[in-house]
Design an enzyme around this catalytic site. Structure first.
Site, PDB file in Angstrom:
ATOM      1  N   CYS A 381       0.761  -1.205  -0.024  1.00 36.33           N
ATOM      2  CA  CYS A 381       0.114   0.081  -0.055  1.00 36.33           C
ATOM      3  C   CYS A 381       0.856   1.156   0.109  1.00 36.33           C
ATOM      4  O   CYS A 381       1.340   1.503  -0.943  1.00 36.33           O
ATOM      5  CB  CYS A 381      -0.910  -0.114   1.318  1.00 36.33           C
ATOM      6  SG  CYS A 381      -2.564   0.750   0.948  1.00 36.33           S
ATOM      7  N   HIS A 507      -3.344  -4.928   0.551  1.00 38.07           N
ATOM      8  CA  HIS A 507      -2.665  -5.554   1.829  1.00 38.07           C
ATOM      9  C   HIS A 507      -2.786  -7.079   1.785  1.00 38.07           C
ATOM     10  O   HIS A 507      -3.830  -7.469   2.462  1.00 38.07           O
ATOM     11  CB  HIS A 507      -3.500  -5.033   2.941  1.00 38.07           C
ATOM     12  CG  HIS A 507      -3.304  -3.632   3.187  1.00 38.07           C
ATOM     13  ND1 HIS A 507      -2.123  -3.133   3.870  1.00 38.07           N
ATOM     14  CD2 HIS A 507      -4.013  -2.508   3.033  1.00 38.07           C
ATOM     15  CE1 HIS A 507      -2.112  -1.707   3.857  1.00 38.07           C
ATOM     16  NE2 HIS A 507      -3.257  -1.423   3.309  1.00 38.07           N
ATOM     17  N   GLU A 509      -1.028  -8.876   3.366  1.00 41.56           N
ATOM     18  CA  GLU A 509      -0.814  -9.676   4.573  1.00 41.56           C
ATOM     19  C   GLU A 509      -2.154 -10.108   5.437  1.00 41.56           C
ATOM     20  O   GLU A 509      -2.150 -10.767   6.273  1.00 41.56           O
ATOM     21  CB  GLU A 509      -0.098  -8.472   5.736  1.00 41.56           C
ATOM     22  CG  GLU A 509      -0.749  -7.367   6.056  1.00 41.56           C
ATOM     23  CD  GLU A 509      -0.693  -6.212   4.914  1.00 41.56           C
ATOM     24  OE1 GLU A 509      -0.497  -6.452   3.861  1.00 41.56           O
ATOM     25  OE2 GLU A 509      -1.027  -5.152   5.420  1.00 41.56           O
TER      26      GLU A 509
HETATM   27  N1  GLN Z   1      -1.912   6.741   3.078  1.00 43.45           N
HETATM   28  C1  GLN Z   1      -2.170   5.920   1.743  1.00 43.45           C
HETATM   29  C2  GLN Z   1      -3.372   5.972   1.176  1.00 43.45           C
HETATM   30  O1  GLN Z   1      -4.387   6.568   2.025  1.00 43.45           O
HETATM   31  C3  GLN Z   1      -1.752   4.501   1.924  1.00 43.45           C
HETATM   32  C4  GLN Z   1      -2.755   3.899   2.930  1.00 43.45           C
HETATM   33  C5  GLN Z   1      -2.248   2.319   3.322  1.00 43.45           C
HETATM   34  O2  GLN Z   1      -0.926   2.254   3.432  1.00 43.45           O
HETATM   35  N2  GLN Z   1      -2.975   1.706   3.839  1.00 43.45           N
HETATM   36  O3  GLN Z   1      -3.637   5.833   0.068  1.00 43.45           O
END
Ligand code: GLN
Length: 537
Positions: A381, A507, A509
């Site tokens: 992400c 994600h 994970e």
């Molecule tokens: N801050 C970034 C976004 O809002 C990444 C979010 C994250 O890593 N979950 O897109």
């Protein structure tokens, strides 16, 4: 349907969630269908707006619910697939009750904690049973006995248990038996007091799971049994684990906890089949290989902040018969002393998700180091945003390229707000959330690792790759190996001329399990292992 209520006493952070999940593992391996739910007494509607210092990681489900990290344990330890109905907070309960009141559903009545709030809580216990058709519903109550805000939940489960009767509902209390060094003794008083507190409100636990650093001897077990009014075999020792949290189910099995639970609930089953679990544990305890992986974040002092990431890394290790030593690297340290000094010698570098500007430049330096030094890199992400920004600045020559999250008026906004986010005002539950389809490109490392072309992965973000730059990136061999099926959102990237450089908008994970390690983590650790061998050759 049978119900198990898990409460906690003395102190927080005893691992109630792990205990509940581990009991789930044992019951499931006895052939029962299990579901787990968590009640959190705080007033937030969900943990999505809390920072990791307050709450640890926010765990995202397929349906997009932002939930407590204990649900991560539930999914990793059992087959149960969870939804937003598996996590209830006081905030949700009150919101429901107040909405009903405004609609006039309580017309003429005084709305009160008992029965209106407690009824709403009980409904959720029934509802999860109906939705999942489980044989056993395990409900964990967050917080510690004695907390004011937990009282409605305890009252609700007391009433519920009374209704369904003692052969259908039991109470498990997870408590702490501290070792006092000066006295050289384990002390049972805190446990006695915590159980007394529960009994005061009408709950008499049948099982006490005693967290301790030293084993409980017979006398101590007898004492706890006598003073807490729990049968001797209901006093369960849960010592700190030596190697891995995945030891806990086997530990509870040795204490015959599952056997007792089944006896109390009149569940007639075979003993649990734990051979797969034992095999996983063997690989965790005595792996053939060992690598060191750096996780570059800003909440590195806090184990809970990246819980699922750490777990998924260890699963990737299991898949490769490889132990993983995780080095938690503070991104701001890299900003101070440079990447090489801190990252040299690591077999892989991972940049996890995150929000806000602090530490970003350190993460960019880490990504640059990984790319230039051919160290395996996995970005999750925010870690994908970092990889993109780094590539834009240092390969494409777009000076000071950035994400508009950190630099709203950057000349090169390679990461920008999702279109669907442009008019979003409320902060709670409004990100792009939950499972989304991702199409993988033929011939990429990603497609090879997944062994599939269409996958579903969980998301939690507001920003994404800015397609205005797509051609420029592709011309420089920056590969978009996964996109949304309509081709509009860039979901996964990789580099060709690098042993392993991958980053996902999603994600992964959240979907990794010890008995089903996620392909990206499996590939990452495999690459780390190759990197290690090349270095030592
Ligand atoms: N801050 C970034 C976004 O809002 C990444 C979010 C994250 O890593 N979950 O897109």
């Amino acid at each position: 349907m049978k119900y198990i209520f898990v409460t906690g006493g003395v102190v927080s952070s005893l691992g109630k969630g792990l205990t509940a999940a581990s009991l789930g593992t044992l019951l499931e391996n006895r052939g029962l269908k299990v579901t787990l739910q968590k009640f959190d007494p705080y007033l937030n509607v969900d943990p999505g707006t809390m920072n990791p210092y307050q709450h640890g990681e926010v765990y995202v489900l397929n349906d997009g619910a932002e939930t407590d990290l204990d649900l991560g344990h539930y999914e990793r330890f059992t087959k149960s697939s969870l939804s937003r109905f598996n996590n209830l907070t006081s905030g949700q309960v009150y919101q429901t009750v107040l909405d009903k009141e405004r609609r006039g559903e309580y017309l003429g009545k005084t709305v009160q904690v008992i029965p209106h709030v407690t009824d709403e809580i009980q409904k959720r216990i029934l509802e999860i049973g109906e939705r999942t058709q489980a044989d056993v519903v395990i409900t964990e109550i967050g917080g510690t006995t004695g907390d004011i805000e937990g009282l409605p939940f305890l009252e609700a489960i007391r009433e519920f248990a009374l209704d369904v009767g003692p052969s259908n509902a039991i109470f498990v209390h997870v408590t702490y038996v501290p070792f006092i060094k000066a006295a050289g003794e384990l002390k049972t008083k805190p446990t006695q007091q915590s159980v007394a507190k529960l009994r005061e409100i009408g709950i008499a636990p049948q099982i006490l799971v005693c967290r301790c650093e030293q084993p409980l001897n017979k006398e101590l077990r007898q004492k706890i049994s006598l003073f807490c009014n729990v049968p001797y075999e209901g006093v369960i020792e849960e010592k700190d684990v030596d190697h891995s949290i995945y030891e806990v189910p086997l530990m509870l099995q040795r204490e015959r906890m599952d056997e007792l639970v089944c006896r109390l609930l009149h569940l007639d089953t075979q003993g649990p089949e734990m051979s797969v679990w034992q095999d996983i544990l063997r690989k965790l305890i005595a792996p053939q290989h060992q690598v060191r992986i750096g996780v570059v974040g800003k909440y590195v002092g806090l184990n809970d902040a990246y819980k699922s990431v750490f777990e998924a890394i260890s699963h990737g290790g299991v898949a490769n018969d490889c132990g993983v030593q995780i080095e938690k690297v503070d991104a701001e340290e890299i900003e101070k002393v440079g990447a090489e000094k801190i990252l040299k010698g690591l077999c892989g570098i991972l940049v996890p998700g995150g929000f806000g500007e602090r530490g970003i430049e350190g993460k960019v330096l880490a990504a640059q180091y990984a790319r230039e030094q051919n160290v395996p890199y996995l970005g999750l992400c925010l870690g994908m945003h970092i990889a993109t920004i780094e590539f834009a600045r240092n390969v494409l020559g777009l000076a000071k390229a950035d994400s508009t999250e950190f630099q709203p008026d950057t000349a090169f906004p390679v990461i920008a707000l999702l279109d669907e986010q442009k008019n979003v005002i409320n902060k709670g539950g409004t990100m792009r959330l939950g499972a989304q389809a991702c199409q993988l490109k033929v011939g990429t490392k990603a497609a090879h690792l997944y062994g599939a072309f269409l996958v579903h992965e969980r998301h939690r973000h507001r920003y994404e790759f800015n397609n205005a730059f797509r051609e420029q990136f592709e011309a420089a061999d920056f590969i978009f190996s996964g996109t949304s099926p309509d081709g509009k959102l860039m979901e996964l990237i990789e580099l060709n001329n690098h042993p392993f450089y991958m980053a996902s908008q999603f994600h992964p994970e959240f979907q990794s399990k010890p008995n089903a390690p996620h392909p990206l983590f499996r590939g990452f650790i495999a690459a780390a292992l190759i990197h290690l061998h090349q270095q030592t050759r």
